[in-house]
Design an enzyme around this catalytic site. Structure first.
Site, short mmCIF file in Angstrom:
data_model
loop_
_atom_site.label_atom_id
_atom_site.label_comp_id
_atom_site.label_asym_id
_atom_site.label_seq_id
_atom_site.Cartn_x
_atom_site.Cartn_y
_atom_site.Cartn_z
N GLY A 38 0.62 -1.19 -0.01
CA GLY A 38 -0.05 0.00 -0.11
C GLY A 38 0.86 1.17 0.14
N ASN A 39 0.12 2.28 0.22
CA ASN A 39 0.97 3.59 0.42
C ASN A 39 0.29 4.55 1.48
OD1 ASN A 39 -1.06 5.36 -0.82
ND2 ASN A 39 -1.07 3.84 -2.54
N ARG A 40 1.10 5.82 1.56
CA ARG A 40 0.84 6.37 2.86
C ARG A 40 -0.42 7.61 2.58
NH1 ARG A 40 5.02 6.37 6.15
NH2 ARG A 40 7.12 5.59 5.39
N SER A 41 -1.25 7.40 1.55
CA SER A 41 -2.26 8.26 1.32
C SER A 41 -3.44 8.17 2.52
CB SER A 41 -3.03 8.05 0.21
OG SER A 41 -4.13 8.75 -0.20
N ALA A 90 -4.42 7.72 -4.51
CA ALA A 90 -3.02 7.20 -4.58
C ALA A 90 -3.24 5.90 -5.10
CB ALA A 90 -2.27 7.43 -3.41
#
Ligand code: C5P
Length: 220
Positions: free
Chosen positions: A29-32, A96
């Protein structure tokens, strides 16, 4: 009361991260945080739009939009957007979206081994580029998170993806961005631009919604 210039317009907004499953319990995943997209969905609703919010997993309370569709992966987000975009006049891509997903999704929890494992990743569909390439295409607003050469990279992205507008912000520095409550942005369109100084994502969203309404009106 204030004029509601987007009354009757259907707007599709994507927000938040996507999760790309490795197995039933793990994901990439990502930090959004989803804050910018949710704030935009709210601001566009306040301008009278019928907002469909397609959101990846966030910790945010559900905003008061016409429809909230919750998804996990880029593939699910892609399917949710494509199923509804034909009826929409405006597309705002604030999600994102993960650029890649694991090539294989294990049906059961992966076991731990002492040796190195190799992960193969395959590209996800670019939802925004695909929407912008439709005929007819809705008015499209994309986001660009850059760590350098903000204006050059954002303008290149505007052209390459065939967008009507792009909101660019520097990430990885002191200027706001991922997982924060405020943001400084550079808004670009084909023949103009505006700089938004560091402000809350709520205020930035209202400014962006205002510029979008103007550009959308000019494009009609
Ligand atoms: O190319 P890049 O990922 O930097 O572009 C960012 C913009 O494209 C954002 O508006 C994002 O929501 C959108 N995007 C998308 N689908 C992808 C990747 C990015 O809609 N697979």
């Amino acid at each position: 009361s204030a004029p509601r210039p987007l009354t009757g317009a259907q707007v599709l907004v994507t927000a938040g991260p996507t999760r790309e499953a490795l197995d039933p319990v793990r994901f990439i995943g990502n930090r959004s945080s989803g804050k910018m997209g949710y704030a935009l969905a709210q601001a566009l609703t306040e301008l009278g739009a019928q907002v469909i919010l397609v959101s990846g997993p966030t910790a945010l309370p559900a905003p008061s939009v016409a429809h909230l569709i919750e998804v996990e992966s880029a593939a699910e987000m892609h399917a949710a957007v494509m199923a509804r975009i034909a009826d929409c006049a405006i597309f705002v891509a604030a999600a994102a979206v993960a650029d890649y997903r694991p090539k294989q999704q294990a049906p059961h929890k992966l076991k731990k081994h002492p040796d190195t494992i190799n992960l193969q990743l395959v590209p996800n569909p670019d939802i925004l580029a695909e929407v912008a390439a439709r005929t007819p295409a809705p008015f499209t607003l994309g986001f660009a998170a850059e760590t350098e050469a903000l204006e050059t990279n954002a303008r290149a992205k505007l052209e390459r993806k065939g967008l009507d507008m792009i909101a660019a912000n520097l990430v990885g520095g002191e200027q706001g961005g991922f997982d924060r409550d405020d943001n400084a942005l550079l808004i670009l369109w084909r023949d103009g631009q505006r700089e938004l100084p560091l402000m809350s994502k709520q205020l930035a969203a209202r400014e962006i919604a205002c510029i979008l309404t103007e550009r959308y009106g000019a494009s009609a």
